[in-house]
Motif scaffolding. Structure first.
Motif: not given
Length: 437
Positions: A201-205, A261-263
């Protein structure tokens, strides 16, 4: 590859791990409805077991969990859980077959390895589960050699690690400090224990996160050989989750930065050979999740994207949700009340919703859009959704192909928003959700 349309991402939307979502649950349904559904269940059944304890509570976390620092509280909860296992198992017909058991939390490795073995033994005995697929969520900070030995002994083959980020300054900013060496050692222990499908599990933002931070975490994850990757956008809702007030809101990336970031994350992982699963999940081509996505059998339930085809998911533990074809029902959230009710041999299902025929049709359309990127839409549903759907059609993010609605590749970040056009409850509940990207 993707174009940013802020006005089309401005409205919060659910993750649609069920339809209707838990936001629509009411307290008019409870244990009697749950028991009736249990007694009519048949075929394959999956179990989800909730362990609401962690050694330390991360500031970003929205899970129903607490610190495992009181032995009496943990042992009391486990006693209640064992009672619940017995009460649920005795109501299932003999024709029901438990084929999967998932342990989540919190952190299942927030309890002792001995307690966990007792739990697995009770499940196998009470449900007569014959070699079910076992999966577990793990916190690297409490992953030690004794836990690896237990994972190997009970035959767990799937695991998910809460990594979030490898960047030390970001770990400090979200209250989850775990050096890269700790994650690497945990990965090696799990591979040695027989785990052949490992998710990160990773996160952006995240507060203060840069594109370089995200890229570094993704590359490290790929180099460690993760079979699955979930790349979530951090949802900052301190008005709902008090612990998030410790996070510096002024340091959070803005909406445009989150989209970028998602892109970038999507492109980097696809270029690394991962198969995209919906918008924010990825899997190696040989993994069962990737195979399901490519074959059109991918599904979505309370654990997120899955290849699990079981029509019934039974939740065990405080706050767990059970899903039946015509019923969604949730256990008591408060662990104290949960323990008290089970001490009286009472099942704790306390809120839920019956799935009407219309709910099931809308839910099938939403699930197909999120899992396959296209759905057969009944004319009446399409007409009702038209005012909400038109902006996405005009922007070229989706298109009609006969009776089908198709999300084009450029529309992938908007999939949840497009799916929400078919949510008949959306007007009343969207304030409860986070941003789509």
């Amino acid at each position: 590859m993707w174009t940013y349309h802020p006005e089309l991402l401005a409205i919060p939307v659910p993750r649609y791990t069920s339809f209707p979502t838990a936001a629509e649950f009411g307290d008019s349904l409870g244990a009697n409805a749950f028991i009736d559904a249990l007694e009519q269940a048949s075929g394959d059944i999956s179990l989800y077991v909730h362990i609401p304890f962690c050694e330390k509570i991360c500031w970003y976390c929205g899970c129903n969990t607490s610190v495992a620092n009181r032995t009496g509280r943990v042992s009391g909860y486990l006693d209640a859980l064992h009672r619940e296992i017995g009460l649920v198992a005795e109501r299932l017909p003999q024709g029901a077959r438990v084929t999967r058991i998932a342990f989540g939390g919190g952190s299942p490795n927030g309890i002792s390895p001995i307690d966990f073995v007792r739990l697995v033994d009770a499940l196998a005995l009470q449900f007569a589960a014959d070699s079910p697929v076992l999966s577990i969520e793990l916190d690297p900070r409490t992953m030690r050699a004794d836990w690896a030995a237990v994972i190997a002994a009970v035959g767990i083959t799937r695991a998910s690690l809460g990594v979030q980020t490898f960047a030390p300054q970001l770990q400090n900013a979200i209250g989850r400090v775990q050096p890269a060496s700790m994650i690497e050692e945990t990965t090696a222990m799990l591979r040695g224990a027989g785990v052949d499908s490992l998710n990160f599990d990773l996160m952006y933002g995240l507060p203060g996160q840069t594109m370089a931070d995200l890229e570094d975490s993704l590359r490290r994850t790929a180099s460690l050989g993760a079979d699955r990757i979930a790349l979530f956008g951090y949802a900052h809702v301190p008005h709902l989750i008090a612990r998030q007030r410790k996070i510096d809101a002024h340091a959070l990336p803005d909406a445009a930065q989150r989209f970028a970031m998602a892109a970038r994350g999507h492109k980097l992982l696809v270029d690394a050979g991962y198969v995209p699963i919906g918008f924010d999940h990825f899997a190696k081509p040989g993994d069962a999740l990737a195979k399901a996505a490519l074959s059109g059998t991918l599904r979505r339930n309370f654990q997120g994207f899955t290849e699990d085809q079981a029509p019934v998911l039974i939740g065990l533990g405080a706050s767990s949700i059970s899903g039946f074809p015509d019923l969604l029902v949730q256990n008591e959230k408060n662990t104290g009340r949960y323990r008290m009710m089970l001490s009286q041999d009472r099942l704790t299902a306390s809120r839920g919703i019956r799935r009407r025929d219309e709910d099931r049709r809308r839910g099938a359309a939403i699930e197909a859009l999120l899992c396959q990127g296209r759905a057969r839409i009944e004319p009446i549903l399409k007409e009702e959704a038209r005012p909400f759907l038109q902006p996405y059609l005009d922007a070229g993010l989706c298109r009609s192909e006969g009776d089908d609605l198709v999300i084009v590749p450029q529309g992938l970040p908007y999939a949840r928003s497009i799916a929400a056009c078919f949510d008949s409850y959306r007007k009343d509940s969207l304030r409860r959700f986070s941003s789509a990207v």
